[in-house]
Motif scaffolding. Sequence first.
Motif, short mmCIF file in Angstrom:
data_model
loop_
_atom_site.label_atom_id
_atom_site.label_comp_id
_atom_site.label_asym_id
_atom_site.label_seq_id
_atom_site.Cartn_x
_atom_site.Cartn_y
_atom_site.Cartn_z
N TYR A 1 33.44 14.71 57.74
CA TYR A 1 34.80 14.19 57.88
C TYR A 1 35.85 15.30 57.72
CZ TYR A 1 32.40 9.77 57.50
OH TYR A 1 31.54 8.72 57.73
N PHE A 2 35.42 16.54 57.76
CA PHE A 2 36.33 17.66 57.60
C PHE A 2 36.09 18.69 58.70
CE2 PHE A 2 36.02 15.69 53.49
CZ PHE A 2 37.30 15.79 52.95
N SER A 3 37.10 19.51 58.92
CA SER A 3 37.02 20.65 59.85
C SER A 3 36.73 20.22 61.29
CB SER A 3 35.95 21.65 59.37
OG SER A 3 36.18 22.05 58.04
N PRO A 4 37.64 19.47 61.91
CA PRO A 4 37.40 19.02 63.29
C PRO A 4 37.36 20.15 64.29
CG PRO A 4 39.65 18.52 62.61
CD PRO A 4 38.92 18.97 61.39
N TYR A 5 38.08 21.22 64.01
CA TYR A 5 38.12 22.37 64.89
C TYR A 5 38.06 23.64 64.05
CZ TYR A 5 39.96 18.77 68.00
OH TYR A 5 40.13 17.62 68.72
N PRO A 6 37.65 24.76 64.65
CA PRO A 6 37.56 26.02 63.88
C PRO A 6 38.86 26.42 63.20
CG PRO A 6 36.42 26.24 65.98
CD PRO A 6 37.13 24.92 66.02
N ASN A 7 39.99 26.08 63.79
CA ASN A 7 41.27 26.45 63.18
C ASN A 7 41.82 25.33 62.28
OD1 ASN A 7 41.88 24.65 65.19
ND2 ASN A 7 43.68 25.77 65.95
N ALA A 8 40.97 24.38 61.94
CA ALA A 8 41.38 23.27 61.06
C ALA A 8 40.35 23.13 59.94
CB ALA A 8 41.52 21.98 61.85
N THR A 9 39.99 24.23 59.35
CA THR A 9 38.94 24.24 58.33
C THR A 9 39.34 23.41 57.12
OG1 THR A 9 38.27 26.45 59.02
CG2 THR A 9 37.51 25.72 56.87
N ASN A 10 38.41 22.56 56.69
CA ASN A 10 38.55 21.74 55.48
C ASN A 10 39.68 20.71 55.58
OD1 ASN A 10 36.43 23.15 54.27
ND2 ASN A 10 37.80 24.68 53.40
N ILE A 11 40.10 20.39 56.76
CA ILE A 11 41.10 19.33 56.95
C ILE A 11 40.38 18.03 57.32
CG2 ILE A 11 43.06 18.54 58.32
CD1 ILE A 11 43.94 21.43 58.55
N MET A 12 40.70 16.97 56.62
CA MET A 12 40.02 15.70 56.83
C MET A 12 40.45 15.03 58.14
SD MET A 12 39.96 12.28 54.39
CE MET A 12 39.69 13.17 52.86
N PHE A 13 39.48 14.37 58.78
CA PHE A 13 39.78 13.56 59.95
C PHE A 13 38.78 12.40 60.01
CE2 PHE A 13 36.27 15.95 61.40
CZ PHE A 13 35.83 15.51 62.65
N GLU A 14 39.16 11.35 60.69
CA GLU A 14 38.28 10.18 60.84
C GLU A 14 37.46 10.40 62.11
OE1 GLU A 14 36.42 7.31 59.27
OE2 GLU A 14 38.35 7.81 58.31
N HIS A 15 36.22 10.87 61.94
CA HIS A 15 35.50 11.41 63.09
C HIS A 15 35.09 10.37 64.12
CE1 HIS A 15 31.53 11.26 60.53
NE2 HIS A 15 31.64 10.16 61.24
N ALA A 16 35.06 9.10 63.75
CA ALA A 16 34.65 8.07 64.71
C ALA A 16 35.76 7.67 65.67
CB ALA A 16 34.15 6.83 63.98
N CYS A 17 36.99 8.02 65.35
CA CYS A 17 38.07 7.50 66.20
C CYS A 17 39.21 8.46 66.48
CB CYS A 17 38.63 6.20 65.62
SG CYS A 17 39.41 6.36 63.98
N GLU A 18 39.57 9.33 65.53
CA GLU A 18 40.75 10.18 65.73
C GLU A 18 40.65 11.06 66.97
OE1 GLU A 18 42.29 12.48 62.49
OE2 GLU A 18 42.51 10.74 61.20
N PRO A 19 39.53 11.76 67.20
CA PRO A 19 39.49 12.64 68.37
C PRO A 19 39.58 11.88 69.69
CG PRO A 19 37.75 13.20 66.80
CD PRO A 19 38.33 11.89 66.38
N TYR A 20 39.27 10.58 69.65
CA TYR A 20 39.25 9.77 70.87
C TYR A 20 40.46 8.85 70.98
CZ TYR A 20 34.58 11.43 70.00
OH TYR A 20 33.51 12.25 69.70
N GLU A 21 41.34 8.91 69.96
CA GLU A 21 42.56 8.11 69.92
C GLU A 21 42.27 6.62 70.05
OE1 GLU A 21 45.46 9.75 72.59
OE2 GLU A 21 45.57 11.64 71.49
N VAL A 22 41.25 6.17 69.32
CA VAL A 22 40.90 4.75 69.34
C VAL A 22 40.97 4.13 67.95
CG1 VAL A 22 39.49 4.89 71.42
CG2 VAL A 22 38.43 5.27 69.19
#
Length: 462
Positions: free
Chosen positions: A285-306
Amino acid sequence: MYMKSVHAAALAAAFTSPKDIDINDPTSIRSVASTLAYGTMAWYSGNVTDTPETIAVFPPPHYWWQAGAAWGAMLDYSHYTGDSSYDEVITQALLSQVGPKFDFMMPLHYGSEGNDDQAFWSFAILEAAERNFPQPDDTIPPWLDIASNIWNSMVVRWNTSSCDGGLAWQIFESNPNGMHYKNSVSNGGFFQMSARLARATGNDTYLEWAQKVWDWSEKIGFVDENYNVYDGADSQDNCAEVNKLSFSYAQGIYMYGAAVLYNYTNGDKTWGDRTSGLLKAADSYFSPYPNATNIMFEHACEPYEVCNTDMKSFKGYLSRFMWATTRMMPATLPRVQTLLNASAVAAAKACSGGQNGTVCGQKWYVGGFDGVSGLGQQMTALETVQGLLAQEAVPPFKAGEIKHVGATDSPADDSSSTTNSAAMSATPTPTPTRRSNSAGSILADWRWTVLALSSVLVLGLA
């Protein structure tokens, strides 16, 4: 009146810029947390309209469970910052929802109440009990008794007629689709409740049930060998195939339950290993991109905007329970700080929208406000930022330290570990336009439609 009691705090909060947070300065953290708390409470108007239908809840599209989650966040705010400005309205909200049996089975909200919803309100009640939060109404049982009542109402729903046990997502037959889905949040919630009640009361029956739920969760595959927590399974197929969709809040719920048991068992290695494993698995649930290290994201939906309204609040509960885990198992602190310090800075920068530059966005990894605001976005940022103060706060009290423990804190015995037909077949009048008519559509809207993405996510996050 609540609005008057927080007027001064509101004025200060409205002009504090979260993006300028200094996470090494407690004064800066408190100031930003104050701003975010005010932004969270700006979504609430129940104490102004003062009608039963609006007290304690937030306006649609927010369901009853998310209100319980919000009051838990505000209890954290009061505890971590020492700011009691909102305590009266928190108390009003909690006491208004206890229900006729003081177990948070609230007839007004039966249409939107599942086992996971009731569990989220129990988390707030347990926070109140573990912190000796004032309980000013002598006609209502102490917080710990209420938490025990909630547990007693849930344990009789443990259903061995399918999947060899487990709680269904829903409680009432009027929400039929959710009756055939056993989900990790309902069962993880019951696991965490059991763990916390064991520690709060010293009653090992709760410990036995916590172990039972954990064992079942592993056996059924909700928690895998690498400590990833998955969404649930269809009980009509005897839970033969686990839905591998995963969300941050489920990971956090199991993590904190395990950490509490590590603390309660005086450092039992098994629970320590499980806590560490769950924390390690949370890396997804962290580091969605190399330049976003240790930043939390909701991996099931945020990257897909759903992400739907519910999902936009999930990160906050992972933050809440990660910070809380550090107080139960101090060895987790360095890793939690590595992840959540970076996330707190990113979350604060995301709270730079609106006229005053204090409205929070959804995606923390874009370097600022993404234009997607809401209650969930405010709560996630609030929990992540205010948790920076967790090490300064008094840890949760345990048995012998909690005030006003009543005589009703004994759990139901194990003999009731089958379906409670009265509870499961009840058909109350559902709340119009809320989850009563949408249990199936909720499943369709996100539990199943996002499932198609899960294979992509597994490949993308491997």
